[in-house]
Every structure is written in structure tokens, then in C-alpha cells.
Design a protein around this motif. Structure first.
Motif, PDB file in Angstrom:
ATOM      1  N   PHE A  10       0.831  -1.200   0.000  1.00 19.11           N
ATOM      2  CA  PHE A  10       0.000   0.000   0.000  1.00 19.11           C
ATOM      3  C   PHE A  10       0.868   1.254   0.000  1.00 19.11           C
ATOM      4  O   PHE A  10       0.571   2.241  -0.681  1.00 19.11           O
ATOM      5  N   SER A  11       1.962   1.204   0.777  1.00 24.21           N
ATOM      6  CA  SER A  11       2.851   2.370   0.857  1.00 24.21           C
ATOM      7  C   SER A  11       3.509   2.652  -0.493  1.00 24.21           C
ATOM      8  O   SER A  11       3.665   3.813  -0.882  1.00 24.21           O
ATOM      9  N   ILE A  12       3.894   1.590  -1.200  1.00 22.16           N
ATOM     10  CA  ILE A  12       4.475   1.782  -2.540  1.00 22.16           C
ATOM     11  C   ILE A  12       3.446   2.413  -3.473  1.00 22.16           C
ATOM     12  O   ILE A  12       3.744   3.356  -4.219  1.00 22.16           O
ATOM     13  N   PHE A  13       2.211   1.877  -3.413  1.00 20.42           N
ATOM     14  CA  PHE A  13       1.143   2.414  -4.254  1.00 20.42           C
ATOM     15  C   PHE A  13       0.865   3.885  -3.907  1.00 20.42           C
ATOM     16  O   PHE A  13       0.749   4.734  -4.796  1.00 20.42           O
ATOM     17  N   ALA A  14       0.767   4.181  -2.608  1.00 19.32           N
ATOM     18  CA  ALA A  14       0.489   5.556  -2.176  1.00 19.32           C
ATOM     19  C   ALA A  14       1.626   6.493  -2.560  1.00 19.32           C
ATOM     20  O   ALA A  14       1.386   7.638  -2.973  1.00 19.32           O
ATOM     21  N   PHE A  15       2.860   5.995  -2.436  1.00 12.27           N
ATOM     22  CA  PHE A  15       4.011   6.806  -2.854  1.00 12.27           C
ATOM     23  C   PHE A  15       3.922   7.138  -4.339  1.00 12.27           C
ATOM     24  O   PHE A  15       4.166   8.291  -4.750  1.00 12.27           O
ATOM     25  N   LEU A  16       3.574   6.150  -5.143  1.00  9.57           N
ATOM     26  CA  LEU A  16       3.458   6.379  -6.586  1.00  9.57           C
ATOM     27  C   LEU A  16       2.355   7.380  -6.906  1.00  9.57           C
ATOM     28  O   LEU A  16       2.486   8.210  -7.809  1.00  9.57           O
ATOM     29  N   VAL A  17       1.249   7.298  -6.152  1.00  7.04           N
ATOM     30  CA  VAL A  17       0.132   8.219  -6.398  1.00  7.04           C
ATOM     31  C   VAL A  17       0.522   9.652  -6.023  1.00  7.04           C
ATOM     32  O   VAL A  17       0.425  10.580  -6.846  1.00  7.04           O
ATOM     33  N   PHE A  18       0.965   9.836  -4.767  1.00  9.32           N
ATOM     34  CA  PHE A  18       1.328  11.186  -4.332  1.00  9.32           C
ATOM     35  C   PHE A  18       2.544  11.712  -5.093  1.00  9.32           C
ATOM     36  O   PHE A  18       2.589  12.886  -5.476  1.00  9.32           O
ATOM     37  N   GLY A  19       3.510  10.833  -5.306  1.00 14.41           N
ATOM     38  CA  GLY A  19       4.687  11.234  -6.071  1.00 14.41           C
ATOM     39  C   GLY A  19       4.327  11.575  -7.505  1.00 14.41           C
ATOM     40  O   GLY A  19       4.891  12.510  -8.099  1.00 14.41           O
ATOM     41  N   GLY A  20       3.370  10.824  -8.077  1.00 11.18           N
ATOM     42  CA  GLY A  20       2.937  11.105  -9.438  1.00 11.18           C
ATOM     43  C   GLY A  20       2.306  12.481  -9.562  1.00 11.18           C
ATOM     44  O   GLY A  20       2.567  13.221 -10.523  1.00 11.18           O
ATOM     45  N   VAL A  21       1.468  12.843  -8.588  1.00 10.09           N
ATOM     46  CA  VAL A  21       0.852  14.171  -8.602  1.00 10.09           C
ATOM     47  C   VAL A  21       1.928  15.247  -8.504  1.00 10.09           C
ATOM     48  O   VAL A  21       1.908  16.251  -9.230  1.00 10.09           O
ATOM     49  N   SER A  22       2.880  15.026  -7.608  1.00 12.17           N
ATOM     50  CA  SER A  22       3.956  15.994  -7.424  1.00 12.17           C
ATOM     51  C   SER A  22       4.798  16.136  -8.688  1.00 12.17           C
ATOM     52  O   SER A  22       5.126  17.251  -9.110  1.00 12.17           O
ATOM     53  N   CYS A  23       5.134  15.004  -9.299  1.00 14.27           N
ATOM     54  CA  CYS A  23       5.954  15.041 -10.521  1.00 14.27           C
ATOM     55  C   CYS A  23       5.194  15.700 -11.668  1.00 14.27           C
ATOM     56  O   CYS A  23       5.777  16.446 -12.465  1.00 14.27           O
ATOM     57  N   TRP A  24       3.892  15.424 -11.755  1.00 13.41           N
ATOM     58  CA  TRP A  24       3.083  16.077 -12.787  1.00 13.41           C
ATOM     59  C   TRP A  24       3.117  17.594 -12.609  1.00 13.41           C
ATOM     60  O   TRP A  24       3.328  18.340 -13.578  1.00 13.41           O
ATOM     61  N   ALA A  25       2.929  18.060 -11.372  1.00  9.18           N
ATOM     62  CA  ALA A  25       2.905  19.503 -11.112  1.00  9.18           C
ATOM     63  C   ALA A  25       4.261  20.135 -11.408  1.00  9.18           C
ATOM     64  O   ALA A  25       4.336  21.219 -11.998  1.00  9.18           O
ATOM     65  N   THR A  26       5.343  19.455 -11.034  1.00  6.53           N
ATOM     66  CA  THR A  26       6.685  19.972 -11.310  1.00  6.53           C
ATOM     67  C   THR A  26       6.939  20.034 -12.805  1.00  6.53           C
ATOM     68  O   THR A  26       7.451  21.033 -13.333  1.00  6.53           O
ATOM     69  N   ALA A  27       6.584  18.969 -13.525  1.00  4.03           N
ATOM     70  CA  ALA A  27       6.812  18.920 -14.973  1.00  4.03           C
ATOM     71  C   ALA A  27       6.015  20.001 -15.693  1.00  4.03           C
ATOM     72  O   ALA A  27       6.515  20.650 -16.623  1.00  4.03           O
ATOM     73  N   GLU A  28       4.750  20.224 -15.275  1.00  5.46           N
ATOM     74  CA  GLU A  28       3.926  21.251 -15.908  1.00  5.46           C
ATOM     75  C   GLU A  28       4.535  22.632 -15.694  1.00  5.46           C
ATOM     76  O   GLU A  28       4.551  23.472 -16.611  1.00  5.46           O
ATOM     77  N   SER A  29       5.036  22.865 -14.497  1.00  2.53           N
ATOM     78  CA  SER A  29       5.652  24.157 -14.199  1.00  2.53           C
ATOM     79  C   SER A  29       6.918  24.369 -15.029  1.00  2.53           C
ATOM     80  O   SER A  29       7.128  25.445 -15.607  1.00  2.53           O
ATOM     81  N   LEU A  30       7.735  23.332 -15.125  1.00  7.68           N
ATOM     82  CA  LEU A  30       8.964  23.429 -15.923  1.00  7.68           C
ATOM     83  C   LEU A  30       8.646  23.650 -17.390  1.00  7.68           C
ATOM     84  O   LEU A  30       9.320  24.426 -18.081  1.00  7.68           O
TER      85      LEU A  30
END
Length: 364
Positions: A10-30
């Protein structure tokens, strides 16, 4: 038989979800800041930075955990702190906040930029300022001449000494001396007190005064009015039409997917922003600047439109640095900027926590 560690999964899945949102936001900003970069590059950088930041938080947590063995505990603690400061606090968190506030505010900023700029361009196209100045000067001079007209009529019609006498002549001389308006004198039959003669004099002078008020004075100021030259006028017209077309395409973009057909614009697309929106608004600013003497600016706008180089409110929104600078200057009051900072921080912290749980070392 080994049991499945559901918490770890579950922690791996949750990390991927929250990390995915964060990476999406960073990539969009860049990508908004560096639109010339392929979007995949921005995502690779965002993922790389976030993974490094996650590892940094893991090093900090492990270094502070006295229940597990960590070789070089102090060095890893310092290294983890540096990694978090560089790859999260200075990179991931600000870019995430930028994306969140951008998507919340961009439509308002673009519409305001377009509407205000179109208003100023309309001033140029319609020559509004000079027309208003002409009207004001005309009204001022008409009021003065009407004052002399009223004084003359009062003198001609006074009951004790009616007719065109020395006092009436003095009024006409004063008008000519001060303002240069020559009024032809009425030639009476020698009987100023005769009512018919007085009425003829009143009509004679009113005809001349009314011609001054209705024709001579307005015609004089119309001839003196300043008009934009053809080149500047064409620039303003073209910029106005381009912005009007942009407004339509933005509205179309709100109900359609993408803008490949060229009939709509997506404000969340870095390509549309840098290829269509920003160039057109910049051209509008430049047209206003070229004709600034014909524009009546709102408070604080003149410096913005006449700045060199021009940096529009819309263009500022695509830059992480400008957005954060504007936040520090209080330009985002009422837009919940702090809430977006908090959201960005909480998303990343959640991802870091789940990363630590997923890859937690066994205790002694």
C-alpha cells in the motif's frame, strides 16, 4: 511460508500516487517556463528530482533512527538534508505551488490582460483621448462665448435703456480683444428704444453668436485635433483584432480538447501560451506603448505598458520566479496562495512518508 506485507504494498502504491501528482505539477511548471523543451524531458527531470528528494528524506529519517544500524550516520544526515533542500525545497515544492496557483488564476489574468489592452487599443483606434480633449476645449470656449451672448442680450433688453448702445459695444469689443471673435455691428435707424428695432438687433446678434457656437468654434478645434499616423493606427487595429480573435479561441478552448484545429486555445498548454497567447498580448502591449500619448491609462498601468522590455501579466504567470516574486509583493492576495503552498507541501510530505514506510530498514 512468507506472508505478504500489505502495508508495504500500500505504501508503494500511495508513494506512486502522491509522487505522481507531485511530478506532474513539477513537470507542468517546468514546461511552462521552458516551453522549448520536449514535455517528456520535463517529466524525466521532475521524476529524477523527486526520487532524489525522497531518498534524501529517507537518509534523514534513517540517520535519526537509533534503532537501526546506519554506517556514516552523520554524513548521511547532512547529505540527506542537502538533497532535500536542493531537490525539494528549492525545486519540487515551488514548482508544484506554481502549477496549482497558475491553473487557479491564469484564466482571470489572461482575460484581464486582454480586456484592458483592448480597451486601450480602442482609445487609439477611436482617438478617444484627443476627441475628449477637443470636446472639452470646445465646451469651455462655447461657455465663454455664451456668457458674452447672455451679457449682450441682457444689455439689449434692459428696460431702462434698451437697444445697442455704448455698453453693448464694450461687451463686443471685449470679446474681440480677448478671444479674437469679430461680431458685425448692427446698424440701427437711430431709435434704440424702439421695440421692433431692439428685437431686430437681438436677432442680428444671436444669429452671429449661434454661428460661432455651433460652427466656428467646433470647426476650429476639429481642425486642430491630433490623430494617429497610419502606421500606428494600423498596428493598433491589427493588435485589437488579434486579441478579439484570441478571446474567441480561449472561449472555444474551454469546451474542446486541445487546439490542433487552430480554432481553440488551451491556457493550460505551454505551447499555446508561448506560441499564441503571449505573442498576441505582447503585440497589444507594444501597440499601446507606440500610441501611449493617445491612451488614458488606469492607475499604475502606464509604467507596465511602457516598460522595456515588456513583461505582461500573462507572461509573468508562466515563470516560477515571477509568480513567487509577485506573491512576496502581495499581488496574489485573495487567491489562496498560502493554501496552494500548503497543499504542495502536504502532497510531497505524504509521498515521502510512504516512501520511508515502503523501504523501511529492519530494526535491530
Amino acid at each position: 511460508m512468507k506472508q505478504t506485507n500489505y502495508l508495504k504494498l500500500f505504501s508503494i502504491f500511495a508513494f506512486l500516487v502522491f509522487g505522481g501528482v507531485s511530478c506532474w505539477a513539477t513537470a507542468e511548471s517546468l514546461h511552462l517556463l521552458l516551453a522549448s523543451w520536449p514535455k517528456i524531458f520535463c517529466y524525466l527531470v521532475a521524476v529524477g528530482f523527486f526520487v532524489v528528494a525522497s531518498i534524501g528524506t529517507k537518509l534523514i529519517v534513517d540517520s535519526l533512527n537509533q534503532k537501526i544500524y546506519v554506517e556514516g550516520r552523520t554524513g548521511k544526515l547532512i547529505g540527506g538534508i542537502i538533497m532535500v533542500l536542493i531537490f525539494w525545497l528549492a525545486t519540487s515544492m515551488p514548482t508544484n505551488t506554481h502549477t496549482f496557483i497558475y491553473r487557479n488564476v491564469i484564466s482571470e489574468r489572461v482575460n484581464n490582460d486582454i480586456n484592458v489592452t483592448m480597451g486601450y487599443l480602442e482609445d487609439v483606434v477611436k482617438n478617444t483621448v484627443n476627441e475628449e480633449n477637443c470636446a472639452a476645449l470646445t465646451a469651455e470656449r462655447v461657455a465663454i462665448v455664451k456668457g458674452y451672448q447672455n451679457r449682450l442680450m441682457a444689455e439689449l433688453n434692459q428696460p431702462n435703456d434698451p437697444g445697442s448702445g455704448p455698453r453693448a459695444e464694450k461687451i463686443l469689443n471685449e470679446l474681440e480683444t480677448k478671444y479674437g471673435y469679430r461680431i458685425e455691428r448692427y446698424r440701427n435707424n437711430g431709435n434704440n428704444s424702439n421695440l421692433r428695432e431692439v428685437n431686430r438687433a437681438v436677432e442680428f446678434y444671436n444669429t452671429q453668436f449661434n454661428d460661432l457656437i455651433e460652427n466656428t468654434i467646433p470647426g476650429y478645434y476639429r481642425e486642430k485635433i491630433v490623430r494617429p499616423n497610419e502606421t500606428n493606427l494600423e498596428q493598433a487595429v491589427n493588435a485589437y483584432e488579434a486579441l478579439a480573435d484570441l478571446k474567441e479561441k480561449i472561449e472555444a478552448g474551454k469546451t474542446s480538447k486541445g487546439s490542433s484545429a487552430g480554432n481553440s486555445v488551451d491556457l493550460n498548454s505551454a505551447e499555446d501560451m508561448h506560441d499564441i497567447v503571449i505573442p498576441r498580448i505582447n503585440a497589444g502591449y507594444q501597440a499601446v506603448n507606440s500610441n501611449h500619448e493617445m491612451v488614458r491609462f488606469r492607475s499604475g498601468d502606464e509604467a507596465k505598458y511602457r516598460a522595456i522590455p515588456v513583461v505582461t501579466e500573462t507572461q509573468r504567470m508562466t515563470s516560477i520566479f515571477e509568480v513567487w516574486g509577485d506573491y512576496m509583493a502581495g499581488k496574489f492576495n485573495g487567491h489562496g496562495f498560502f493554501w496552494w503552498i500548503l497543499l504542495a507541501v502536504l502532497i510531497d510530505i505524504a509521498a515521502f512518508i510512504f516512501f520511508d514506510i515502503a523501504f523501511k530498514k529492519s530494526e535491530y
